[in-house]
Design an enzyme around this catalytic site. Structure first.
Site, mmCIF file in Angstrom:
data_model
loop_
_atom_site.group_PDB
_atom_site.id
_atom_site.type_symbol
_atom_site.label_atom_id
_atom_site.label_comp_id
_atom_site.label_asym_id
_atom_site.label_seq_id
_atom_site.Cartn_x
_atom_site.Cartn_y
_atom_site.Cartn_z
ATOM 1 N N SER A 1 18.178 73.316 52.651
ATOM 2 C CA SER A 1 17.739 71.919 52.697
ATOM 3 C C SER A 1 16.354 71.770 53.301
ATOM 4 C CB SER A 1 18.709 71.091 53.531
ATOM 5 O OG SER A 1 19.999 71.190 53.010
ATOM 6 N N SER B 1 21.986 75.035 60.178
ATOM 7 C CA SER B 1 23.007 75.347 61.178
ATOM 8 C C SER B 1 22.827 76.760 61.694
ATOM 9 C CB SER B 1 24.402 75.225 60.573
ATOM 10 O OG SER B 1 24.590 73.939 60.050
ATOM 11 N N GLU C 1 30.280 78.276 49.307
ATOM 12 C CA GLU C 1 30.187 77.424 50.493
ATOM 13 C C GLU C 1 31.321 76.407 50.501
ATOM 14 O OE1 GLU C 1 26.559 75.093 50.788
ATOM 15 O OE2 GLU C 1 26.978 74.740 52.906
ATOM 16 N N GLU D 1 29.591 62.507 47.519
ATOM 17 C CA GLU D 1 29.148 61.828 46.291
ATOM 18 C C GLU D 1 28.677 62.861 45.262
ATOM 19 O OE1 GLU D 1 28.170 60.864 49.360
ATOM 20 O OE2 GLU D 1 29.433 59.085 49.463
#
Ligand SMILES: Cc1cc2nc3c(=O)[nH]c(=O)nc-3n(C[C@H](O)[C@H](O)[C@H](O)COP(=O)(O)OP(=O)(O)OC[C@H]3O[C@@H](n4cnc5c(N)ncnc54)[C@H](O)[C@@H]3O)c2cc1C
Lengths: 367, 426
Positions: free
Chosen positions: B148, B180, B263, B396
Site C-alpha cells: 500500500s 505492519s 493473505e 467492499e
C-alpha cells in the site's frame, strides 16, 4: 472430532443423477401445476423416487429392501429436492425412517422401502429443541388394544401417508391411515409444494410401537434428523435462489448496462454467497455428525437450523427483490421458493427455538 | 435421463466404489514411493524427536525440523516439506507441541508464513527458494508487506513507487504506508512500477526488499488503538540486486495476486477449536458474570455464537478441500465473514460489560512484537477489529471480487484500463 465435511465422489454422482432426474420430471411448470392442483403432492415423481429408484429409502438397510446408505446421502438428495422445490413427501418419510430405524421396526421399514409413505404425526414446527407435543389421549378397547383420541394440526407430508406414527401419552403408536376414527383435513398452506393437514382421531385403533425411554429417544433422534435434513434442503433452495438471481442480473439490462454490474446488487449477492458457503459447511457437519453417531449431533442440528433456516428465507427474499416485478409474478418460480423457505424456517423448530436449545448445549445460560 | 438407480441400486453404487477406492489405494501404496499418511508422519516426528532435544537450542531445533521436511509438510522435499497433503500439517504440529518443542512464533511471522512464503514458492527461482524459505520459517527473518501507498490502497495496481534499472540491479524510490511490522522486518515483499508508460497492471514488477539496505527508512505510524503496529516506509535510492526480483519484469501483478489470495486465507483462516477465537472471550465472560446478563443480550450472544461456529466449520471444510492446492475464492468468504464477526463480537462484549467495558488499559504508542487481535482488553479488541475489514483488501473490494470472480456478475464500467499509468487522473 475430525468429521469429513466434503462430499464424497459417490455423493457427487448421486447428486448429478437426482438433479438430472428432477430436471426431467420436476421442472418449474410441473411444480406449479401440482401446487395448484387438489393433489397434495406429485404422485408420479414420488413413484420415481421410491419404487423406481429406491431414493426414498436410501437409509433403510439392504435386507429390508433399502439402499443401506446413511443420512449423509439422504441429505444430498434433499439438497436437490430443495433446489427443485419438488412437491414430494421425501423429508417426512426420511424422518419417519430414522424413527423406525431407531426402533428396529422391520415391517414398517419394508413398507417404506416399497414406496409406502410413513409420516410422523406432529405439527410441522415441532423439532428437537423442546417444544410441547400435542395432547393425544390413549384409552383401551375392549380387547385391550390402544385407541387414540385428539387432534394434531399442521402436519406435513402426511396427506398421502399409508401409516401415521403418533406420539401419545409418552409412547409411540402406529395408526393405519385408513383406520376408522381417523380424519385428515387438508390445510390451505403457505407452501403448497408441501401442504399441511390437520389430523383428528376419535377412538382410532393404534398399535403400540414403543414406550418410555425407548420411545423418547426414538422420537428425539427423528426430530434431530428432521432438523439436520431440512438444513440441507434449505441449502439447496438457497443455492437455487442465488444461481437464478445471478443469471437474471447478468442478462437484464437497465440504464444501458446489465443490472448485475451495479455494485449495490453485487455486494448483496456476495454477502449472500458468503452465508451460503457457511451454510454448506454447517449442513455437511450436521449430516456427518448424525450419520456417524457423533456426540455433537444434537448441537450440530440446532446450529444447522439456527443458521440455514434464516439464510434460505433471506436468499428467497433477495431473489424476489432482485427480479423486480417479474419476481412478484405468479408465473415466475420465485414465489414458490419464498413460500417454501418461510414454511421451512418454522419447521422442526424456528431459529430462536434452536438458539435457545444451543444456550443449554453450549453452556450459555439465559439471564 | 438420470442414471436409473434400480439397475444398480444406490447402495450398490456406493459400496462397490468404496471397495474400488480401497483397492486402488493399496495398489498405489505398493508400487509408488511410500505415501505420507498421518501415521507415517507421527513416526517421522517421533524419530526426529529421538535425535533432537526439544529443550535444547531453539534455533538449532527449528532449523533441523525444517531440514527434516517437518516444517510445512505440503512444501516440496528440500524446502521444509515432504510434498504431503496440507491437511496433515496439524498432525505434525500437535505432535511437536505435545513434546514441548519450541514453535516458530507464528504470530510474529504471519506475513512471512501466510504471504511471502507461498509467493516465493510459486514464483521464485531455485536460488530464491533456497535462500529465503528456511530463515523465514524459523523466524530468523521476519517479513513485511510493502504494497500500500498513500495513493494506492484498494487500487493496488496503481502504486507509484518506482524501480529503475541500475546496471545489474535496480534503484527504488517511493513511499509505502500502513506497513505492519516493518519495524521487525528483515525483508519486505515489494510491488513497484517499472514501466509508467504501460497500462497500470502491466507496468509492475515484484521485488524482495532488503529492509537493511541503505535508503530504507521505517517510521512508526500510530493507529486507532494508540499503538504503532504499522509504519510508513520511505524508500530513497534503495539499491536492490536483480537476484531480488521475483518473477519477470512487468509480471508483478500476477505475482502480487498470489500474495493477495494467500493473505485472505491467512487473515480469515486459522484452524481453531470451538470457542478458540474471539467468541470464546465473550462466552467466558457471559458464563463468569451472571449479573451482567439480560434476555436481549442473551439472544445476541447466541446469534454470534452460531455465526462463529458456522464460520469455524467453514474454515475446517475449506482446509479439507484445500488438501494440497492453492487457496480458492472461498478464502475471500472467510475473510469477509471474519471481519464482520470480530467487529460485532467485540462490540457486544463492550456492551455486555457496560461502563466497565469502557475502561481502556493504556494509550501508549507501543511497538508490538507480534500481531495479537484479542490479547488486550475489550476496547482494544473492538478497536483493532475495525482494521479487519480494511487490511488485506477492504470488505467492499472483496465483495466486488466475489461478485465478479465467483458469481460471474459483470464488471463495473471502468476508466483506468488500457491507459498508460502515467496518464491516469489522480
Ligand atoms: C491494520 C492495518 C494493517 C495494514 N497492513 C498493511 C501491510 O502490512 N502492508 C500493506 O501494504 N498494506 C497494509 N494495510 C493497508 C490496507 O491494505 C489498505 O488500507 C486497504 O487496502 C485500503 O486502501 P486505502 O486505505 O487506500 O483505502 P481506499 O482504497 O482509499 O478506500 C476508501 C474506501 O473506499 C472503498 N472503496 C475503494 N475502492 C472501492 C471500489 N472500487 N468499490 C467500492 N468501494 C471502494 C474502500 O472499501 C474504503 O471503504 C493495512 C491496513 C490496516 C488498517
Amino acid at each position: 472430532m475430525t468429521l469429513d465435511l466434503r462430499y464424497t465422489e459417490e455423493q457427487e454422482q448421486l447428486r448429478d443423477s437426482v438433479r438430472a432426474m428432477l430436471a426431467d420430471h420436476a421442472g418449474w411448470a410441473r411444480v406449479l401445476e401440482v401446487a395448484e392442483s387438489p393433489e397434495p403432492d406429485d404422485a408420479d415423481l414420488w413413484r420415481l423416487l421410491s419404487v423406481e429408484t429406491g431414493l426414498a429409502a436410501l437409509a433403510v438397510p439392504e435386507h429390508l429392501g433399502g439402499a443401506g446408505a446413511t443420512l449423509a446421502e439422504t441429505a444430498v438428495v434433499l439438497e436437490e429436492l430443495g433446489r427443485a422445490a419438488a412437491p414430494v413427501p421425501y423429508l417426512g418419510t426420511a424422518v419417519a425412517a430414522q424413527l423406525l430405524l431407531h426402533l428396529g421396526e422391520s415391517d414398517l421399514l419394508r413398507e417404506l422401502a416399497g414406496g409406502g409413505i410413513v409420516a410422523l404425526a406432529l405439527p410441522f414446527d415441532v423439532g428437537p429443541a423442546g417444544q410441547r407435543l400435542p395432547d393425544v389421549e390413549v384409552s383401551t378397547a375392549a380387547d385391550g388394544s390402544p385407541l387414540l383420541n385428539g387432534t394434531i394440526s399442521g402436519v406435513a407430508d402426511a396427506l398421502r401417508a399409508t401409516v401415521l406414527i403418533v406420539p401419545a401419552g409418552g409412547a409411540l403408536f402406529a395408526v393405519d391411515a385408513e383406520a376408522p376414527g381417523l380424519r385428515r383435513t387438508a390445510v390451505v398452506s403457505l407452501d403448497e409444494t408441501r401442504p399441511l393437514c390437520d389430523l383428528a382421531m376419535w377412538n382410532a385403533p393404534a398399535r403400540l410401537l414403543a414406550a418410555g425411554d425407548r420411545a423418547a429417544s426414538a422420537l428425539d433422534s427423528a426430530l434431530v434428523a428432521g432438523a439436520v435434513l431440512l438444513a440441507s434442503e434449505q441449502l439447496g433452495l438457497a443455492q437455487w435462489c442465488l444461481d437464478t438471481t445471478v443469471e437474471h442480473l447478468r442478462t437484464r439490462y437497465q440504464f444501458g448496462r446489465p443490472v448485475g454490474s451495479f455494485q449495490a446488487l453485487k455486494h448483496r449477492l456476495a454477502d449472500l454467497w458468503v452465508e451460503l458457503v457457511q451454510a454448506r459447511a454447517v449442513a455437511r457437519y450436521a449430516a456427518a455428525a448424525v450419520a456417524q453417531g457423533d456426540p455433537d449431533a444434537r448441537l450440530a442440528a440446532s446450529l444447522a437450523q439456527a443458521h440455514n433456516g434464516p439464510l434460505a428465507v433471506r436468499a428467497a427474499e433477495e431473489c424476489v427483490q432482485m427480479h423486480g416485478g417479474i419476481g412478484f409474478t405468479w408465473e415466475h418460480p420465485a414465489h414458490l421458493y419464498l413460500k417454501r423457505a418461510k414454511s421451512a424456517s418454522v419447521a422442526y423448530g424456528t431459529a430462536p427455538h434452536h438458539r435457545a436449545a444451543l444456550a443449554a448445549l453450549a453452556d450459555l445460560a439465559p439471564a | 435421463m438420470a442414471a436409473p438407480f434400480r439397475a444398480g441400486r444406490p447402495a450398490l453404487i456406493l459400496h462397490s466404489q468404496c471397495i474400488k477406492f480401497a483397492a486402488k489405494g493399496t495398489e498405489v501404496g505398493a508400487s509408488v514411493a511410500e505415501p505420507v499418511t498421518a501415521e507415517s508422519l507421527r513416526e517421522r516426528v517421533d524419530g526426529f524427536l529421538a535425535g533432537h532435544d526439544p529443550a535444547g537450542d531453539r534455533l538449532e531445533f527449528l532449523r533441523a525440523r525444517f531440514d527434516a521436511g517437518l516444517a510445512w509438510v505440503h512444501y516440496p522435499v528440500g524446502l521444509g516439506g515432504l510434498g504431503a497433503p496440507r491437511v496433515l500439517q496439524p498432525v505434525v504440529d500437535q505432535r511437536f507441541a505435545a513434546a514441548g518443542a519450541p514453535d516458530n512464533s507464528p504470530r510474529r511471522i504471519g506475513i512471512g508464513l501466510g504471504m511471502a512464503a507461498p509467493t516465493i514458492l510459486r514464483h521464485g527461482t531455485a536460488a530464491q527458494r533456497e535462500r529465503f524459505l528456511r530463515p523465514l520459517w524459523t523466524a530468523e527473518e521476519v517479513w513485511c508487506q510493502l504494497f500500500s501507498e498513500p495513493g494506492a490502497g484498494s487500487d493496488l495496481a496503481g502504486v507509484a513507487t518506482r524501480a529503475v534499472r541500475d546496471g545489474d540491479g535496480w534503484l527504488v524510490d517511493g513511499q509505502k504506508v500502513w506497513t505492519s511490522m516493518a519495524h521487525q522486518a528483515r525483508w519486505g515483499i515489494l510491488l513497484a512500477r517499472t514501466d509508467p508508460a504501460a497500462p497500470k497492471h502491466a507496468g509492475l514488477t515484484y521485488f524482495l526488499c532488503d529492509m537493511h539496505a541503505p535508503g530504507v527508512e521505517v517510521r512508526p505510524l500510530r493507529q486507532a488503538t494508540g499503538e504503532a503496529e504499522f509504519n510508513e516506509v520511505f524508500l530513497s535510492g534503495v539499491r536492490l540486486g536483480d537476484e531480488l526480483r521475483l518473477g519477470a519484469v512487468g509480471e508483478g501483478w500476477a505475482v502480487a495476486r498470489t500474495t493477495l489470495m494467500n493473505e485472505r486465507v491467512a487473515i480469515g483462516g486459522a484452524a481453531l477449536p470451538r470457542e478458540g477465537g474471539m467468541i470464546g472471550v465473550l462466552a467466558r465472560t457471559w458464563r463468569r458474570r451472571p449479573e451482567l446478563r439480560s434476555p436481549a443480550l442473551h439472544d445476541e450472544v447466541l446469534r454470534l455464537w452460531v455465526r462463529a461456529e458456522a464460520l469455524r466449520l467453514t474454515g475446517i471444510r475449506l482446509r479439507q478441500q484445500l488438501a494440497a492446492g492453492e487457496p480458492g475464492p472461498e478464502g475471500s468468504a472467510m475473510k469477509l465473514a471474519f471481519a464482520a464477526l470480530t467487529q460485532q463480537i467485540s462490540g457486544t462484549e463492550v456492551e455486555l460489560l457496560g461502563a466497565e467495558g469502557l475502561r481502556h488499559d493504556h494509550w501508549r504508542a507501543d511497538r508490538p512484537e507480534e500481531l495479537d487481535l484479542i490479547g488486550r482488553g475489550p476496547t482494544y479488541r473492538w478497536l483493532r477489529a475495525k482494521g479487519n475489514s480494511i487490511e488485506g483488501g477492504t470488505s467492499e473490494v472483496l465483495r466486488s471480487i466475489v461478485a465478479e470472480r465467483v458469481l460471474g456478475l459483470p464488471a463495473e464500467p471502468r476508466q483506468d484500463t488500457g491507459v498508460a499509468w502515467k496518464d491516469l487522473p489522480r
